[in-house]
Design a protein around this motif. Structure first.
Motif, short mmCIF file in Angstrom:
data_model
loop_
_atom_site.label_atom_id
_atom_site.label_comp_id
_atom_site.label_asym_id
_atom_site.label_seq_id
_atom_site.Cartn_x
_atom_site.Cartn_y
_atom_site.Cartn_z
N LEU A 24 0.83 -1.20 0.00
CA LEU A 24 0.00 0.00 0.00
C LEU A 24 0.87 1.25 0.00
O LEU A 24 0.62 2.19 -0.76
CB LEU A 24 -0.94 0.00 1.20
CG LEU A 24 -1.87 1.19 1.32
CD1 LEU A 24 -2.81 1.26 0.11
CD2 LEU A 24 -2.67 1.12 2.61
N ASN A 25 1.90 1.27 0.82
CA ASN A 25 2.80 2.41 0.86
C ASN A 25 3.49 2.62 -0.48
O ASN A 25 3.65 3.75 -0.94
CB ASN A 25 3.85 2.24 1.97
CG ASN A 25 3.27 2.45 3.34
OD1 ASN A 25 2.25 3.10 3.51
ND2 ASN A 25 3.92 1.89 4.34
N LYS A 30 3.98 5.65 -5.57
CA LYS A 30 3.97 5.63 -7.03
C LYS A 30 2.87 6.54 -7.56
O LYS A 30 3.09 7.33 -8.48
CB LYS A 30 3.78 4.20 -7.52
CG LYS A 30 3.76 4.04 -9.00
CD LYS A 30 5.12 4.21 -9.59
CE LYS A 30 5.08 3.85 -11.07
NZ LYS A 30 6.29 4.20 -11.75
N LEU A 31 1.68 6.44 -6.98
CA LEU A 31 0.56 7.27 -7.38
C LEU A 31 0.91 8.75 -7.22
O LEU A 31 0.67 9.56 -8.12
CB LEU A 31 -0.67 6.93 -6.54
CG LEU A 31 -1.93 7.69 -6.82
CD1 LEU A 31 -3.13 6.77 -6.66
CD2 LEU A 31 -2.09 8.88 -5.93
N THR A 32 1.50 9.10 -6.09
CA THR A 32 1.88 10.48 -5.83
C THR A 32 2.87 10.98 -6.87
O THR A 32 2.70 12.08 -7.43
CB THR A 32 2.48 10.61 -4.41
OG1 THR A 32 1.52 10.16 -3.46
CG2 THR A 32 2.88 12.04 -4.11
N THR A 33 3.87 10.20 -7.16
CA THR A 33 4.89 10.60 -8.14
C THR A 33 4.29 10.77 -9.53
O THR A 33 4.50 11.79 -10.19
CB THR A 33 6.03 9.56 -8.18
OG1 THR A 33 6.61 9.48 -6.88
CG2 THR A 33 7.09 9.95 -9.18
N VAL A 34 3.55 9.77 -9.98
CA VAL A 34 2.98 9.79 -11.33
C VAL A 34 2.02 10.96 -11.48
O VAL A 34 2.11 11.73 -12.44
CB VAL A 34 2.28 8.45 -11.65
CG1 VAL A 34 1.43 8.55 -12.90
CG2 VAL A 34 3.31 7.34 -11.79
N SER A 67 -5.23 -0.35 -10.73
CA SER A 67 -4.64 -1.24 -9.73
C SER A 67 -5.62 -2.34 -9.35
O SER A 67 -5.24 -3.50 -9.21
CB SER A 67 -4.25 -0.46 -8.48
OG SER A 67 -3.22 0.45 -8.78
N ILE A 68 -6.89 -2.00 -9.22
CA ILE A 68 -7.92 -2.99 -8.89
C ILE A 68 -8.08 -3.99 -10.03
O ILE A 68 -8.16 -5.20 -9.80
CB ILE A 68 -9.26 -2.29 -8.56
CG1 ILE A 68 -9.13 -1.55 -7.23
CG2 ILE A 68 -10.41 -3.29 -8.52
CD1 ILE A 68 -10.27 -0.61 -6.93
N ILE A 69 -8.10 -3.49 -11.26
CA ILE A 69 -8.22 -4.38 -12.43
C ILE A 69 -7.04 -5.35 -12.48
O ILE A 69 -7.22 -6.55 -12.68
CB ILE A 69 -8.31 -3.56 -13.73
CG1 ILE A 69 -9.66 -2.85 -13.80
CG2 ILE A 69 -8.10 -4.44 -14.96
CD1 ILE A 69 -9.76 -1.81 -14.89
#
Length: 78
Positions: A24-25, A30-34, A67-69
């Motif tokens: 999760l971290n 990754k989400l924050t960076t992208v 991510s869920i997919i």
């Protein structure tokens, strides 16, 4: 440490929980960076502009959806 303690159900549960936390971290980082690189241009002020806020929200939602997919696809392969 007693080697049998490593295979105890409690220890395995703890290890699995820690792995999930780490994943999760990693995903949040990754989400924050992208999304930051995609949506925020230049040096941000004290608040995001409405277009930056909208972009960040949409980017985060798409990232989570993908991510869920991907997770469901991996689960179906097992």
């Amino acid at each position: 440490m007693d080697p049998s303690a490593l295979s105890s159900p409690q220890m395995q549960q703890f290890i699995n929980q820690e792995k999930e936390k780490a994943m999760l971290n990693e995903m949040v980082a990754k989400l924050t960076t992208v999304c930051w690189d995609k949506c925020v241009s230049g040096t941000p002020g004290s608040k995001f502009s409405s277009s930056e806020s909208s972009c960040l929200s949409n980017c985060a939602q798409r990232y989570m959806d993908m991510s869920i997919i991907i997770m469901k696809r991996f689960q179906s392969m097992q």
